[in-house]
Design a protein around this motif. Structure first.
Motif, mmCIF file in Angstrom:
data_model
loop_
_atom_site.group_PDB
_atom_site.id
_atom_site.type_symbol
_atom_site.label_atom_id
_atom_site.label_comp_id
_atom_site.label_asym_id
_atom_site.label_seq_id
_atom_site.Cartn_x
_atom_site.Cartn_y
_atom_site.Cartn_z
ATOM 1 N N THR A 9 33.483 7.365 -15.945
ATOM 2 C CA THR A 9 35.770 7.213 -14.809
ATOM 3 C C THR A 9 36.436 5.956 -15.820
ATOM 4 O O THR A 9 35.527 5.322 -17.171
ATOM 5 C CB THR A 9 34.343 6.538 -13.535
ATOM 6 N N ARG A 10 37.248 5.864 -15.393
ATOM 7 C CA ARG A 10 38.236 4.875 -16.042
ATOM 8 C C ARG A 10 37.805 3.803 -16.053
ATOM 9 O O ARG A 10 37.728 2.832 -16.694
ATOM 10 C CB ARG A 10 39.876 5.088 -15.190
ATOM 11 N N MET A 11 36.847 3.341 -14.952
ATOM 12 C CA MET A 11 36.207 1.673 -14.594
ATOM 13 C C MET A 11 35.006 1.842 -15.692
ATOM 14 O O MET A 11 35.589 0.711 -16.410
ATOM 15 C CB MET A 11 35.862 2.151 -13.555
ATOM 16 N N GLU A 12 34.349 2.577 -15.771
ATOM 17 C CA GLU A 12 33.206 2.487 -16.755
ATOM 18 C C GLU A 12 33.632 2.403 -18.377
ATOM 19 O O GLU A 12 33.744 1.565 -19.459
ATOM 20 C CB GLU A 12 33.186 3.805 -17.145
ATOM 21 N N LEU A 16 33.441 -0.562 -20.909
ATOM 22 C CA LEU A 16 32.795 -0.770 -22.312
ATOM 23 C C LEU A 16 34.023 -1.280 -23.574
ATOM 24 O O LEU A 16 33.235 -1.613 -24.325
ATOM 25 C CB LEU A 16 32.567 0.923 -22.132
ATOM 26 N N LYS A 17 35.614 -0.883 -22.702
ATOM 27 C CA LYS A 17 36.341 -1.572 -24.364
ATOM 28 C C LYS A 17 36.353 -2.430 -24.287
ATOM 29 O O LYS A 17 35.979 -3.343 -24.828
ATOM 30 C CB LYS A 17 37.276 -0.996 -23.108
ATOM 31 N N GLU A 181 31.291 5.618 -29.878
ATOM 32 C CA GLU A 181 31.277 6.682 -29.130
ATOM 33 C C GLU A 181 31.083 7.233 -28.026
ATOM 34 O O GLU A 181 31.878 8.706 -27.303
ATOM 35 C CB GLU A 181 29.707 7.662 -30.266
ATOM 36 N N THR A 182 30.601 6.201 -27.356
ATOM 37 C CA THR A 182 30.930 6.974 -26.096
ATOM 38 C C THR A 182 31.932 6.314 -24.910
ATOM 39 O O THR A 182 32.984 7.157 -24.026
ATOM 40 C CB THR A 182 29.826 5.528 -24.989
ATOM 41 N N ILE A 183 32.994 5.583 -25.397
ATOM 42 C CA ILE A 183 34.290 6.008 -26.077
ATOM 43 C C ILE A 183 35.260 6.865 -25.944
ATOM 44 O O ILE A 183 35.532 7.054 -24.970
ATOM 45 C CB ILE A 183 35.190 4.694 -25.697
ATOM 46 N N LYS A 189 36.415 12.921 -21.791
ATOM 47 C CA LYS A 189 36.662 13.666 -20.432
ATOM 48 C C LYS A 189 37.658 13.487 -19.923
ATOM 49 O O LYS A 189 37.621 14.593 -19.120
ATOM 50 C CB LYS A 189 35.637 13.384 -20.188
ATOM 51 N N LEU A 190 38.581 11.883 -19.380
ATOM 52 C CA LEU A 190 39.305 11.867 -18.695
ATOM 53 C C LEU A 190 40.349 12.360 -19.309
ATOM 54 O O LEU A 190 40.927 13.501 -18.211
ATOM 55 C CB LEU A 190 39.566 10.382 -19.063
#
Length: 213
Positions: A9-12, A16-17, A181-183, A189-190
């Motif tokens: 999600t954008r919040m996540e 993370l950023k 990597e997660t970002i 995905k977004l």
């Protein structure tokens, strides 16, 4: 590097950023701390080497004097001569902060009153060799205390350098790559969801246009 198990999600992504920015800044600070600890550690190692060599030479000479005194005095007389010291010494050990590391600071104060001799015996039944040995041991005591302080400081700094090195490596090779990597995964995905949404909207628009014809 395996990615973290999070919802894309954008919040996540924002969270993370922010976490990545903190990790990168922390990594830089930890590296600077490690480098400064290493610099001070190397300075102390050189100081420790010089002090140890000096103390070992002086102790060897002092013990040589004791052996000479033992050669001309009986064991009982020698032990009796040094059994009861005449001067009092107070040693104060405090812990000070050095680069967030608690290291010892040793201070000592000796009762050097003029009427109190540093020789705990009379001179009638003792040898001059013993006098020289006692004087030499008295002279090297400050160096021995300083050596103890420096060696303990080196040990504490070495432990902190190792802990800091592990933290730097954990940030550099595990946490930061995992966050990156997660970002990338969430961003992909977004973008994919956005393209899918755009495709559906275009399809709905075409259907509406066809219905209006």
């Amino acid at each position: 590097m395996p990615q973290m198990n999070v919802n894309p999600t954008r919040m996540e992504l924002t969270r993370l950023k922010n976490q990545l920015a903190i990790a990168v800044r922390g990594h830089g600070l930890m590296k600077d701390k490690r480098d400064e600890l290493m610099r001070r550690f190397m300075d102390l190692i050189r100081e420790n080497k010089e002090l140890r060599e000096k103390v070992e030479v002086e102790l060897t000479e002092a013990l040589h004097g004791v052996l000479l005194a033992h050669a001309v005095m009986s064991r009982e007389m020698l032990e009796e001569a040094v059994m009861y010291p005449t001067r009092r010494m107070d040693i104060d050990v405090k812990m000070i902060n050095l680069m967030s590391v608690e290291v010892p600071s040793i201070k000592y104060k000796e009762d050097d009153s003029a009427d109190v001799s540093m020789y705990p015996y009379g001179f009638a039944n003792t040898s001059g060799e013993l006098d020289s040995a006692i004087a030499r041991l008295h002279e090297i005591l400050p160096d021995m205390l300083e050596l103890a302080q420096v060696e303990k400081t080196c040990q504490r700094l070495a432990d902190e350098i190792e802990r800091t090195r592990r933290r730097v490596n954990a940030l550099e090779y595990i946490m930061i790559p995992q966050l990156e990597e997660t970002i990338r995964y969430i961003t992909m995905k977004l973008d994919e969801n956005e393209r899918s949404t755009l495709t559906r909207l275009m399809k709905v628009k075409e259907m509406l246009q066809e219905r209006n014809l």
